[in-house]
Scaffold this motif. Structure first.
Motif, mmCIF file in Angstrom:
data_model
loop_
_atom_site.group_PDB
_atom_site.id
_atom_site.type_symbol
_atom_site.label_atom_id
_atom_site.label_comp_id
_atom_site.label_asym_id
_atom_site.label_seq_id
_atom_site.Cartn_x
_atom_site.Cartn_y
_atom_site.Cartn_z
ATOM 1 N N LEU A 257 -11.209 -7.571 -26.607
ATOM 2 C CA LEU A 257 -12.067 -8.257 -25.588
ATOM 3 C C LEU A 257 -11.383 -7.973 -24.358
ATOM 4 O O LEU A 257 -12.129 -7.481 -23.321
ATOM 5 N N ALA A 258 -10.083 -8.155 -24.151
ATOM 6 C CA ALA A 258 -9.411 -7.755 -22.733
ATOM 7 C C ALA A 258 -9.723 -6.342 -22.401
ATOM 8 O O ALA A 258 -10.113 -6.296 -21.294
ATOM 9 N N ARG A 259 -9.509 -5.471 -23.071
ATOM 10 C CA ARG A 259 -9.689 -4.183 -22.866
ATOM 11 C C ARG A 259 -11.076 -3.749 -22.536
ATOM 12 O O ARG A 259 -11.185 -3.201 -21.401
ATOM 13 N N GLY A 260 -12.243 -4.311 -23.396
ATOM 14 C CA GLY A 260 -13.417 -4.159 -22.764
ATOM 15 C C GLY A 260 -13.614 -4.682 -21.400
ATOM 16 O O GLY A 260 -14.496 -4.166 -20.683
ATOM 17 N N ALA A 261 -13.113 -6.051 -21.306
ATOM 18 C CA ALA A 261 -13.549 -6.568 -20.059
ATOM 19 C C ALA A 261 -13.064 -6.000 -18.779
ATOM 20 O O ALA A 261 -13.638 -5.759 -17.772
ATOM 21 N N LEU A 262 -11.667 -5.214 -18.919
ATOM 22 C CA LEU A 262 -11.281 -4.738 -17.773
ATOM 23 C C LEU A 262 -12.013 -3.103 -17.520
ATOM 24 O O LEU A 262 -12.077 -2.710 -16.498
ATOM 25 N N TYR A 283 -2.030 -7.327 -19.881
ATOM 26 C CA TYR A 283 -1.610 -6.273 -18.723
ATOM 27 C C TYR A 283 -0.384 -5.852 -18.603
ATOM 28 O O TYR A 283 -0.074 -4.673 -18.276
ATOM 29 N N ALA A 284 0.539 -6.767 -19.069
ATOM 30 C CA ALA A 284 1.899 -6.519 -19.143
ATOM 31 C C ALA A 284 2.412 -5.213 -20.158
ATOM 32 O O ALA A 284 3.242 -4.394 -19.882
ATOM 33 N N LYS A 285 1.308 -5.293 -21.133
ATOM 34 C CA LYS A 285 1.376 -4.191 -21.983
ATOM 35 C C LYS A 285 0.874 -2.946 -21.783
ATOM 36 O O LYS A 285 0.923 -1.878 -22.497
ATOM 37 N N HIS A 286 -0.107 -3.063 -20.880
ATOM 38 C CA HIS A 286 -1.264 -1.889 -20.668
ATOM 39 C C HIS A 286 -1.381 -1.829 -19.160
ATOM 40 O O HIS A 286 -2.173 -2.006 -18.478
ATOM 41 N N GLU A 288 -1.890 0.831 -17.694
ATOM 42 C CA GLU A 288 -2.769 1.787 -17.451
ATOM 43 C C GLU A 288 -4.183 1.163 -16.365
ATOM 44 O O GLU A 288 -4.844 1.864 -15.841
ATOM 45 N N TYR A 289 -4.055 -0.462 -16.553
ATOM 46 C CA TYR A 289 -5.095 -0.905 -15.838
ATOM 47 C C TYR A 289 -4.737 -1.262 -14.269
ATOM 48 O O TYR A 289 -5.252 -2.260 -13.757
ATOM 49 N N SER A 290 -3.514 -0.734 -13.864
ATOM 50 C CA SER A 290 -3.096 -1.196 -12.582
ATOM 51 C C SER A 290 -4.042 -0.922 -11.276
ATOM 52 O O SER A 290 -3.930 -1.369 -10.228
ATOM 53 N N ASP A 291 -4.887 0.008 -11.707
ATOM 54 C CA ASP A 291 -6.106 0.415 -10.664
ATOM 55 C C ASP A 291 -7.007 -0.604 -10.513
ATOM 56 O O ASP A 291 -7.928 -0.850 -9.746
ATOM 57 N N VAL A 292 -7.045 -1.711 -11.699
ATOM 58 C CA VAL A 292 -8.143 -2.707 -11.622
ATOM 59 C C VAL A 292 -7.570 -4.055 -11.092
ATOM 60 O O VAL A 292 -8.147 -4.870 -10.368
#
Length: 295
Positions: A257-262, A283-286, A288-292
């Motif tokens: 869910l978190a991945r899809g939402a971002l 987010y702490a573990k991913h 790669e979403y720093s642009d979001v």
């Protein structure tokens, strides 16, 4: 060798460690309630204690207790223990701390304790994890190489995530590194495949936005869904709460869910502010979403 494990139990750490050795071994699931193995054998005939892990060596000898099994693996494959004169001692020290302090602290969460007991357990576990975090001396517990203690701690971090325990940021990064390892992915894949699946729990992967209710939704089945709620924050989406029905926890639904939402936020050109503890943990573990993510 043959490892007897129960899906998602502490024996997952032994499963991971054995895969890290790249040695050939067998693994068989155990129903800890019926004491029967996946092949129908009486597990009590293998380990009279009735719980996992149990590691049967090539000569037929059986090792039980998680600390003992993980120590034996590290002794046979020294790359899975810290170097130096005190290397093995430091490994046993950490394994014992996890086994005697962190692991049993989860009991009220696993065994239907009162709400007060559960909250007290969460606070205690959070403090113990903070103490464990002070031992990190690199990417892992012992410098930049994985040890069997990292395998055990990783399982505790999965449990902490499952039960909503606050995880220190250094350990979130450790958890993320572990999740990228092929051995970890393989062990989880095998064990989750061994879990009983019910048709009504089959899930659909798409995540969609429901602007009317200010949430992102992930359908599960029939009328059940997981949701990530947000509010408007000057044109940004402030994620405030993530919710998964209790009967579907531990299946990776919140992560999807978190991945899809971002991903949706990214495609739409918007930005996200993370207030929700689960989204912050994700987010702490991913990164790669720093642009979001902007806050």
């Amino acid at each position: 060798m043959k490892l007897y494990y129960s899906p998602g139990a502490c024996s997952l750490s032994d499963h991971i460690a054995l895969l890290e050795t790249r040695e050939v071994f067998e693994a068989e699931a155990v129903d800890i309630h019926t004491k029967r193995t996946a092949s129908g054998s009486d597990f009590l005939a293998i380990n009279p204690k009735g719980y996992v892990p149990a590691l049967v060596l090539d000569d037929g000898q059986v090792i039980t207790e998680n600390v003992a099994v993980l120590d034996w693996i590290a002794d046979q494959f020294p790359r899975l223990r810290p170097a130096g004169v005190l290397g093995r001692t430091r490994l046993i020290e950490m394994l014992a701390f996890i086994a005697s302090e962190i692991h049993p602290a989860f009991k009220p969460l696993w065994h239907a304790g009162t709400e007060a007991d559960k909250e007290a357990a969460r606070e205690r576990i959070a403090k113990l994890l903070s103490l464990a975090a002070t031992h990190l001396s690199g990417d892992y517990l012992f410098d930049d190489e994985i040890s069997t203690a990292d395998c055990y701690l990783f399982v505790m971090l999965r449990w902490a995530e499952k039960f909503g325990v606050a995880i220190p940021e250094p350990l979130l990064r450790l958890q993320w590194r572990m999740e990228q390892r092929p051995a970890v992915q393989a062990a989880i894949g095998v064990e989750e495949g061994a879990l009983p699946r019910h048709r009504e729990r089959e899930i659909r992967s798409q995540v969609s936005e429901n602007p009317e209710h200010h949430r992102f939704e992930r359908p599960i089945h029939e009328n059940a869904l997981a949701a990530a709620y947000y509010r408007d924050a000057d044109g940004k989406l402030a994620f405030i709460h993530t919710e998964v029905p209790a009967e579907f926890t531990g299946q990776g639904i919140a992560t999807e869910l978190a991945r899809g939402a971002l991903d949706i936020v990214r495609v739409s050109g918007r930005k996200a502010i993370l207030i929700c503890p689960f989204m912050t943990s994700f987010y702490a573990k991913h990164p790669e979403y720093s642009d979001v993510v902007v806050g």
